[in-house]
Design a protein around this motif. Structure first.
Motif, PDB file in Angstrom:
ATOM      1  N   LEU A 182     -16.108  -4.741  42.649  1.00 39.93           N
ATOM      2  CA  LEU A 182     -14.965  -3.847  42.602  1.00 39.93           C
ATOM      3  C   LEU A 182     -14.503  -3.617  41.165  1.00 39.93           C
ATOM      4  N   ALA A 183     -14.476  -4.692  40.392  1.00 43.28           N
ATOM      5  CA  ALA A 183     -14.064  -4.579  38.992  1.00 43.28           C
ATOM      6  C   ALA A 183     -15.159  -3.909  38.164  1.00 43.28           C
ATOM      7  N   LEU A 184     -16.391  -4.327  38.390  1.00 44.08           N
ATOM      8  CA  LEU A 184     -17.514  -3.780  37.623  1.00 44.08           C
ATOM      9  C   LEU A 184     -17.640  -2.275  37.825  1.00 44.08           C
ATOM     10  N   TYR A 185     -17.609  -1.841  39.085  1.00 40.09           N
ATOM     11  CA  TYR A 185     -17.799  -0.421  39.382  1.00 40.09           C
ATOM     12  C   TYR A 185     -16.710   0.433  38.726  1.00 40.09           C
ATOM     13  N   LYS A 186     -15.476  -0.078  38.694  1.00 42.31           N
ATOM     14  CA  LYS A 186     -14.394   0.670  38.062  1.00 42.31           C
ATOM     15  C   LYS A 186     -14.628   0.794  36.566  1.00 42.31           C
ATOM     16  N   VAL A 187     -15.015  -0.302  35.936  1.00 46.92           N
ATOM     17  CA  VAL A 187     -15.282  -0.272  34.494  1.00 46.92           C
ATOM     18  C   VAL A 187     -16.457   0.656  34.196  1.00 46.92           C
ATOM     19  N   GLU A 188     -17.506   0.579  35.031  1.00 49.70           N
ATOM     20  CA  GLU A 188     -18.685   1.419  34.811  1.00 49.70           C
ATOM     21  C   GLU A 188     -18.383   2.897  35.062  1.00 49.70           C
TER      22      GLU A 188
ATOM     23  N   GLU B 191      -2.856  -6.868  47.598  1.00 50.28           N
ATOM     24  CA  GLU B 191      -2.080  -5.637  47.732  1.00 50.28           C
ATOM     25  C   GLU B 191      -2.728  -4.455  47.005  1.00 50.28           C
ATOM     26  N   ASN B 192      -3.543  -4.705  45.979  1.00 54.57           N
ATOM     27  CA  ASN B 192      -4.041  -3.586  45.181  1.00 54.57           C
ATOM     28  C   ASN B 192      -5.561  -3.457  45.127  1.00 54.57           C
ATOM     29  N   PHE B 193      -6.297  -4.348  45.818  1.00 51.80           N
ATOM     30  CA  PHE B 193      -7.752  -4.359  45.683  1.00 51.80           C
ATOM     31  C   PHE B 193      -8.396  -3.057  46.162  1.00 51.80           C
TER      32      PHE B 193
ATOM     33  N   TYR C  39     -13.151  -0.030  44.690  1.00 50.85           N
ATOM     34  CA  TYR C  39     -13.299  -0.303  46.125  1.00 50.85           C
ATOM     35  C   TYR C  39     -13.886   0.882  46.882  1.00 50.85           C
ATOM     36  N   ALA C  40     -13.405   2.085  46.589  1.00 50.51           N
ATOM     37  CA  ALA C  40     -13.872   3.273  47.318  1.00 50.51           C
ATOM     38  C   ALA C  40     -15.376   3.456  47.135  1.00 50.51           C
TER      39      ALA C  40
END
Length: 407
Positions: free
Chosen positions: A300-306, A365-367, A374-375
């Motif tokens: 979830l974190a990786l995909y957002k950064v990428e 609450e925010n994941f 996440y999406a």
């Protein structure tokens, strides 16, 4: 409803039980094959294999390897995988079953062989069938073997009464971490107990390199390996945040065993100018990855950064780059152990620093908000089974048509 029913339309929808998909959209699987082929063709042709054997070629990394071999390199391919065909409106089969069929159809349209063997790759009977096919019908020896197997169990070839079962566990200590329940859309805490010595050894037998060695040995003994033959097995290291569950857990130990196998294989194929490779893959969304604690949170974190750095890759993007640039191209990135490292994009220091900071901000609450990827993670998981695939929006399928498909 019987298997012989005709003209029957069956409604389909995504169904999850925890992190396990319980439904499939066959037409979505077909569109996903077409989308991946289009991606590879858009990159253009490159010189590579002419005759490829993919062990585990029905999904994820194996399927991506097969698609880039066929539609990037122009290779005839064979896939060995264990998948379930459709039975009735409640059991439409597995996504991999349709992936194999729709790949073969597209390969044949392009004038290529796309042979599918459905069954247990660990058995001698399967190896014999594949070798016999190569000798009699494939049109030449193989010059590429991709070993991409994630299996729950393997029968001991020397003792049919013994079954080895692989486990995803820690080693030496219990570890607690957060995971995602995709069905309920929630974070939950999960504790994994350490594996026993027997479980560690069993996982090495299933997920290590023993069977890879046997395949190469049998193929060479049969005289069906071409001069300059290459073979590759996929490994994963990942960030320190996932070490307990992966790199230093049972799967990591199995991958270490696979590296030992690569050295044995190399010695065996030196006389045919062969090459045995280990490639360290990037983190991607798979059926297995969603059940590894902490790993989905990391994704979830990786995909957002990428998303922000433009470095995110799906399996087809990752494997096409691997073969196009590193296996057959002149841009190999290797580490001190000689492993190919296409995961270097993911492991960049600046990316990992941002991922670590973002992971620390993720809460129940925010994941699943725009703060994370996440999406994208959920969409990629559903696409494995043919849902949320661009270009496919079917809500029902023709069961009679599906039953007539030939593997």
């Amino acid at each position: 409803m019987s298997d012989t029913s005709t003209d029957t339309m069956v409604k389909i929808s995504e169904k999850l039980k925890g992190n396990v998909a319980r439904s499939v959209n066959p037409y979505g699987c077909r569109q996903e094959i077409l989308n991946q082929i289009a991606y590879v063709q858009g990159k253009g042709h490159y010189e590579g294999a002419k005759k490829a054997l993919i062990i585990g070629g029905s999904s994820s990394y194996g399927l991506a390897s097969r698609i880039t071999a066929a539609f990037g390199q122009g290779a005839d391919t064979i896939s060995v995988a264990f998948e379930r065909p459709p039975k009735d409106e409640k059991m439409l089969g597995t996504a991999g079953w349709y992936n194999n069929i729709y790949f073969r159809e597209e390969a044949e349209k392009a004038g290529l062989i796309g042979k599918n063997f459905n069954g247990d790759c660990f058995t001698q009977d399967m190896k014999d069938k594949v070798i016999d096919y190569i000798k009699k019908e494939f049109g030449g020896p193989i010059d590429l073997l991709v070993y991409s197997v994630a299996a729950p169990k393997r029968v001991n070839p020397d003792n049919p009464d013994e079954v080895w079962r692989s486990v995803i566990k820690t080693v030496g200590k219990p570890v607690t971490g957060e995971n995602i329940n995709l069905q309920e859309g929630k974070l939950f805490e999960q504790t994994v107990e350490p594996a026993t010595e027997d479980e560690i050894e069993a996982t090495k037998h299933v997920m290590g390199g023993e069977d890879w060695e046997i395949w190469v040995n049998e193929l060479k003994k049969a005289g069906v390996l071409a001069d300059g033959f290459k073979t590759i097995l996929y490994s994963y290291i990942g960030p320190k945040s996932t070490y307990d569950f992966y790199h230093e857990g049972t799967l990591g130990i199995a991958k270490d065993a696979a590296e030992e196998s690569s050295h044995k294989i190399q010695k065996n194929i030196d006389d045919i100018n062969g090459e045995a490779l280990i490639s360290v893959s990037r983190a991607v969304t798979t059926k297995a990855s969603v059940v590894i604690p902490i790993f989905p949170l990391y994704c979830l974190a990786l995909y957002k950064v990428e998303e922000e750095t433009g470095t995110h890759e799906t399996p087809i993007m990752h494997k096409d780059r691997l073969f196009r640039d590193m296996v057959y191209g002149g841009r190999r990135e290797v580490d001190e152990n000689g492993r190919l490292r296409p995961d270097a994009w993911e492991q960049r220091e600046d990316i990992q620093e941002k991922v670590s900071k973002l992971m620390a901000k993720i809460t129940p609450e925010n994941f699943n908000t725009d703060l994370t990827g996440y999406a994208e993670f959920r969409r990629e998981f559903l696409q494995i089974n043919g849902f949320e695939v661009p270009g496919a929006d079917e809500t029902e399928v023709d069961l009679d048509q599906l039953m007539k498909l030939k593997p």
